[in-house]
Scaffold this active site. Structure first.
Site, PDB file in Angstrom:
ATOM      1  N   ALA A 106       0.874  -1.170   0.000  1.00 26.25           N
ATOM      2  CA  ALA A 106       0.000   0.000   0.000  1.00 26.25           C
ATOM      3  C   ALA A 106       0.914   1.224   0.000  1.00 26.25           C
ATOM      4  O   ALA A 106       2.050   1.155   0.481  1.00 26.25           O
ATOM      5  CB  ALA A 106      -0.889  -0.020   1.236  1.00 26.25           C
ATOM      6  N   GLY A 160       0.529  -4.929   0.998  1.00 25.63           N
ATOM      7  CA  GLY A 160      -0.665  -5.042   0.151  1.00 25.63           C
ATOM      8  C   GLY A 160      -0.389  -5.761  -1.165  1.00 25.63           C
ATOM      9  O   GLY A 160      -1.301  -6.353  -1.753  1.00 25.63           O
ATOM     10  N   GLU A 215      -0.524  -9.331  -0.357  1.00 20.34           N
ATOM     11  CA  GLU A 215      -1.953  -9.653  -0.157  1.00 20.34           C
ATOM     12  C   GLU A 215      -2.679  -9.785  -1.494  1.00 20.34           C
ATOM     13  O   GLU A 215      -3.553 -10.634  -1.655  1.00 20.34           O
ATOM     14  CB  GLU A 215      -2.602  -8.578   0.722  1.00 20.34           C
ATOM     15  CG  GLU A 215      -2.110  -8.685   2.163  1.00 20.34           C
ATOM     16  CD  GLU A 215      -2.522  -7.515   3.026  1.00 20.34           C
ATOM     17  OE1 GLU A 215      -2.305  -6.365   2.613  1.00 20.34           O
ATOM     18  OE2 GLU A 215      -3.053  -7.753   4.122  1.00 20.34           O
ATOM     19  N   GLU A 247       4.654  -4.645   7.427  1.00 16.02           N
ATOM     20  CA  GLU A 247       3.757  -3.754   8.178  1.00 16.02           C
ATOM     21  C   GLU A 247       4.141  -3.536   9.629  1.00 16.02           C
ATOM     22  O   GLU A 247       4.090  -2.402  10.119  1.00 16.02           O
ATOM     23  CB  GLU A 247       2.304  -4.283   8.129  1.00 16.02           C
ATOM     24  CG  GLU A 247       1.562  -3.957   6.852  1.00 16.02           C
ATOM     25  CD  GLU A 247       1.778  -4.989   5.759  1.00 16.02           C
ATOM     26  OE1 GLU A 247       2.736  -5.790   5.855  1.00 16.02           O
ATOM     27  OE2 GLU A 247       0.998  -4.999   4.808  1.00 16.02           O
TER      28      GLU A 247
HETATM   29  N1  DAK Z   1       4.565   3.272  -0.850  1.00 18.04           N
HETATM   30  C1  DAK Z   1       4.904   4.434  -1.457  1.00 18.04           C
HETATM   31  N2  DAK Z   1       5.989   4.567  -2.231  1.00 18.04           N
HETATM   32  C2  DAK Z   1       6.767   3.505  -2.384  1.00 18.04           C
HETATM   33  C3  DAK Z   1       6.497   2.263  -1.771  1.00 18.04           C
HETATM   34  C4  DAK Z   1       5.306   2.156  -0.958  1.00 18.04           C
HETATM   35  N3  DAK Z   1       4.935   1.014  -0.371  1.00 18.04           N
HETATM   36  N4  DAK Z   1       7.472   1.392  -2.096  1.00 18.04           N
HETATM   37  C5  DAK Z   1       8.312   2.082  -2.903  1.00 18.04           C
HETATM   38  N5  DAK Z   1       7.903   3.345  -3.078  1.00 18.04           N
HETATM   39  C6  DAK Z   1       8.517   4.408  -3.874  1.00 18.04           C
HETATM   40  C7  DAK Z   1       9.725   4.970  -3.167  1.00 18.04           C
HETATM   41  O1  DAK Z   1       9.338   5.948  -2.217  1.00 18.04           O
HETATM   42  C8  DAK Z   1      10.485   5.579  -4.334  1.00 18.04           C
HETATM   43  O2  DAK Z   1       9.859   6.785  -4.712  1.00 18.04           O
HETATM   44  P1  DAK Z   1      10.749   8.087  -5.059  1.00 18.04           P
HETATM   45  O3  DAK Z   1      11.564   8.354  -3.844  1.00 18.04           O
HETATM   46  O4  DAK Z   1      11.579   7.662  -6.239  1.00 18.04           O
HETATM   47  O5  DAK Z   1       9.744   9.151  -5.388  1.00 18.04           O
HETATM   48  C9  DAK Z   1      10.221   4.581  -5.444  1.00 18.04           C
HETATM   49  O6  DAK Z   1       9.029   3.868  -5.079  1.00 18.04           O
HETATM   50  C10 DAK Z   1      11.336   3.553  -5.617  1.00 18.04           C
HETATM   51  O7  DAK Z   1      11.564   2.936  -4.380  1.00 18.04           O
HETATM   52  P2  DAK Z   1      13.014   2.904  -3.645  1.00 18.04           P
HETATM   53  O8  DAK Z   1      13.864   4.029  -4.116  1.00 18.04           O
HETATM   54  O9  DAK Z   1      12.786   2.781  -2.199  1.00 18.04           O
HETATM   55  O10 DAK Z   1      13.615   1.551  -4.246  1.00 18.04           O
HETATM   56  P3  DAK Z   1      14.668   0.593  -3.564  1.00 18.04           P
HETATM   57  O11 DAK Z   1      15.087  -0.370  -4.615  1.00 18.04           O
HETATM   58  O12 DAK Z   1      15.737   1.374  -2.865  1.00 18.04           O
HETATM   59  O13 DAK Z   1      13.857  -0.196  -2.426  1.00 18.04           O
HETATM   60  C11 DAK Z   1      11.964  -1.434  -1.500  1.00 18.04           C
HETATM   61  C12 DAK Z   1      12.816  -1.060  -2.775  1.00 18.04           C
HETATM   62  C13 DAK Z   1      10.748  -2.208  -1.967  1.00 18.04           C
HETATM   63  C14 DAK Z   1      12.814  -2.303  -0.580  1.00 18.04           C
HETATM   64  C15 DAK Z   1      11.585  -0.113  -0.774  1.00 18.04           C
HETATM   65  O14 DAK Z   1      10.993   0.776  -1.755  1.00 18.04           O
HETATM   66  C16 DAK Z   1      10.605  -0.331   0.321  1.00 18.04           C
HETATM   67  O15 DAK Z   1      10.976  -0.777   1.416  1.00 18.04           O
HETATM   68  N6  DAK Z   1       9.322   0.018   0.076  1.00 18.04           N
HETATM   69  C17 DAK Z   1       8.305  -0.019   1.083  1.00 18.04           C
HETATM   70  C18 DAK Z   1       7.842  -1.429   1.248  1.00 18.04           C
HETATM   71  C19 DAK Z   1       6.776  -1.543   2.301  1.00 18.04           C
HETATM   72  O16 DAK Z   1       7.004  -1.238   3.502  1.00 18.04           O
HETATM   73  N7  DAK Z   1       5.579  -1.999   1.891  1.00 18.04           N
HETATM   74  C20 DAK Z   1       4.493  -2.214   2.780  1.00 18.04           C
HETATM   75  C21 DAK Z   1       3.660  -1.011   2.820  1.00 18.04           C
HETATM   76  S1  DAK Z   1       2.467  -1.194   4.112  1.00 18.04           S
HETATM   77  C22 DAK Z   1      -4.623  -1.984   5.772  1.00 18.04           C
HETATM   78  C23 DAK Z   1      -4.628  -2.264   4.463  1.00 18.04           C
HETATM   79  C24 DAK Z   1      -3.464  -2.493   3.844  1.00 18.04           C
HETATM   80  C25 DAK Z   1      -2.288  -2.389   4.519  1.00 18.04           C
HETATM   81  C26 DAK Z   1      -2.321  -2.136   5.844  1.00 18.04           C
HETATM   82  C27 DAK Z   1      -3.490  -1.922   6.491  1.00 18.04           C
HETATM   83  N8  DAK Z   1      -5.890  -1.770   6.434  1.00 18.04           N
HETATM   84  C28 DAK Z   1      -7.033  -2.264   5.688  1.00 18.04           C
HETATM   85  C29 DAK Z   1      -5.954  -1.537   7.797  1.00 18.04           C
HETATM   86  C30 DAK Z   1      -1.064  -2.581   3.803  1.00 18.04           C
HETATM   87  C31 DAK Z   1       0.031  -2.002   4.237  1.00 18.04           C
HETATM   88  C32 DAK Z   1       1.221  -2.024   3.420  1.00 18.04           C
HETATM   89  O17 DAK Z   1       1.269  -2.566   2.343  1.00 18.04           O
END
Ligand code: DAK
Length: 259
Positions: A64, A109, A112, A132
């Site tokens: 997400a 997400g 998921e 998360e």
């Molecule tokens: N959200 C927003 N932007 C993201 C992103 C994300 N999840 N993942 C990557 N990006 C963006 C980065 O910010 C970057 O943008 P710019 O800085 O270039 O503008 C671009 O994509 C490229 O990413 P990186 O520069 O970070 O690339 P790297 O190769 O260095 O790293 C990575 C790749 C996948 C390891 C890293 O980007 C990362 O850790 N991303 C976040 C992964 C993450 O934490 N995902 C989980 C998100 S939480 C709910 C419903 C759903 C959910 C929860 C609750 N309810 C119904 C209650 C779900 C939650 C989630 O999914």
């Protein structure tokens, strides 16, 4: 170009999450488009199987959208959660099989989304996980429920509590992923062959089998068997079942009409 793309060719719907600059992260815009496209898929009788993937080589969906979620009000958070849950549930309830082709990161997400599909293929560079708890939230689009049903509670807890990413081959060992491929092209080609194999079979029967497994899974064995028997009866109300059984006896290939 939309944030979610649907192309249809030879009975296969190719659904691509298309936001590569943000690693295909799911914000409201992506989810709204996905919602409409899932409805379109369900209504479109030309589509028999759906292949789900992410745009580019680096990510299936990196979760997400964290930037989008950060400033949500509680009311907006509930709406976002409801929308995501509704979409993923619709995929699980759809009579069409969804095959996830995970290229690169499938996190939060994104994992998921893959788990809402009927089975998962992945490329060697894939990384799957639930980050998360590291963000002080929990998976909210069905991850806690679907992962624990798939791999058991202990492994699901280990993956969710640690927030660690696993490789495609580790995911295969845990039976989350069915096959691992060197390249995205190889994976899509394999998924297309599997889709063609599915499309040879009775479309209504495939949908009923999906429903029997999905809905029957959480019932007691006894109720699950009753449910299976009732869907078995439904299959016998179709022209395709008559055609399939007759074609076998007449030693010819069946011609299914989805009726
Ligand atoms: N959200 C927003 N932007 C993201 C992103 C994300 N999840 N993942 C990557 N990006 C963006 C980065 O910010 C970057 O943008 P710019 O800085 O270039 O503008 C671009 O994509 C490229 O990413 P990186 O520069 O970070 O690339 P790297 O190769 O260095 O790293 C990575 C790749 C996948 C390891 C890293 O980007 C990362 O850790 N991303 C976040 C992964 C993450 O934490 N995902 C989980 C998100 S939480 C709910 C419903 C759903 C959910 C929860 C609750 N309810 C119904 C209650 C779900 C939650 C989630 O999914």
């Amino acid at each position: 170009m939309g944030k979610v793309i649907l192309e249809v060719k030879d009975g296969i719907g190719y659904l691509t999450i298309n936001r590569p600059d943000k690693l295909n992260a799911l914000n409201n815009e992506v989810l709204s488009e996905l919602n409409t496209i899932i409805d379109d898929i369900n209504k479109n009788s030309e589509i028999r199987v759906v292949i789900v993937t992410g745009s580019g080589e680096k990510a299936f969906v990196a979760g997400a959208d964290i930037a989008f979620m950060k400033d949500l009000t509680p009311k907006e958070a509930v709406d976002f959660a409801r929308l995501g849950q509704e979409i993923f549930f619709k995929m699980e309830q759809s009579e069409k099989p969804f095959i996830a082709c995970v290229n690169g990161y499938a996190l939060g997400g994104g994992f998921e989304l893959a788990l809402a599909c009927d089975f998962i293929y992945a490329t060697e560079n894939a990384k799957l996980g639930f980050p998360e708890t590291g963000l002080a939230i929990i998976p909210g689009f069905g991850g806690t429920q679907n992962l624990s049903r798939l791999v058991g509670k202990n492994i699901a807890k280990e993956l969710i509590f640690t927030a660690k990413m696993i490789t495609a081959s580790e995911a295969k060992e845990l039976r989350i992923v069915s096959q691992v491929f060197k390249t995205k092209d190889e994976m899509i080609k394999f998924a297309e062959d599997v889709a063609k194999q599915i499309m040879k079979n009775g479309p209504i029967a495939v949908g009923l089998a999906k429903r029997a497994i999905a809905d029957g899974f959480d019932l007691t064995k006894e109720d699950g068997l009753k449910y299976e028997a009732s869907l078995f009866g439904v299959a016998f109300s179709t022209n395709d079942a008559k055609e399939g059984l007759t074609a076998f006896l007449e030693k010819r290939k069946p011609e299914y009409k989805n009726s």
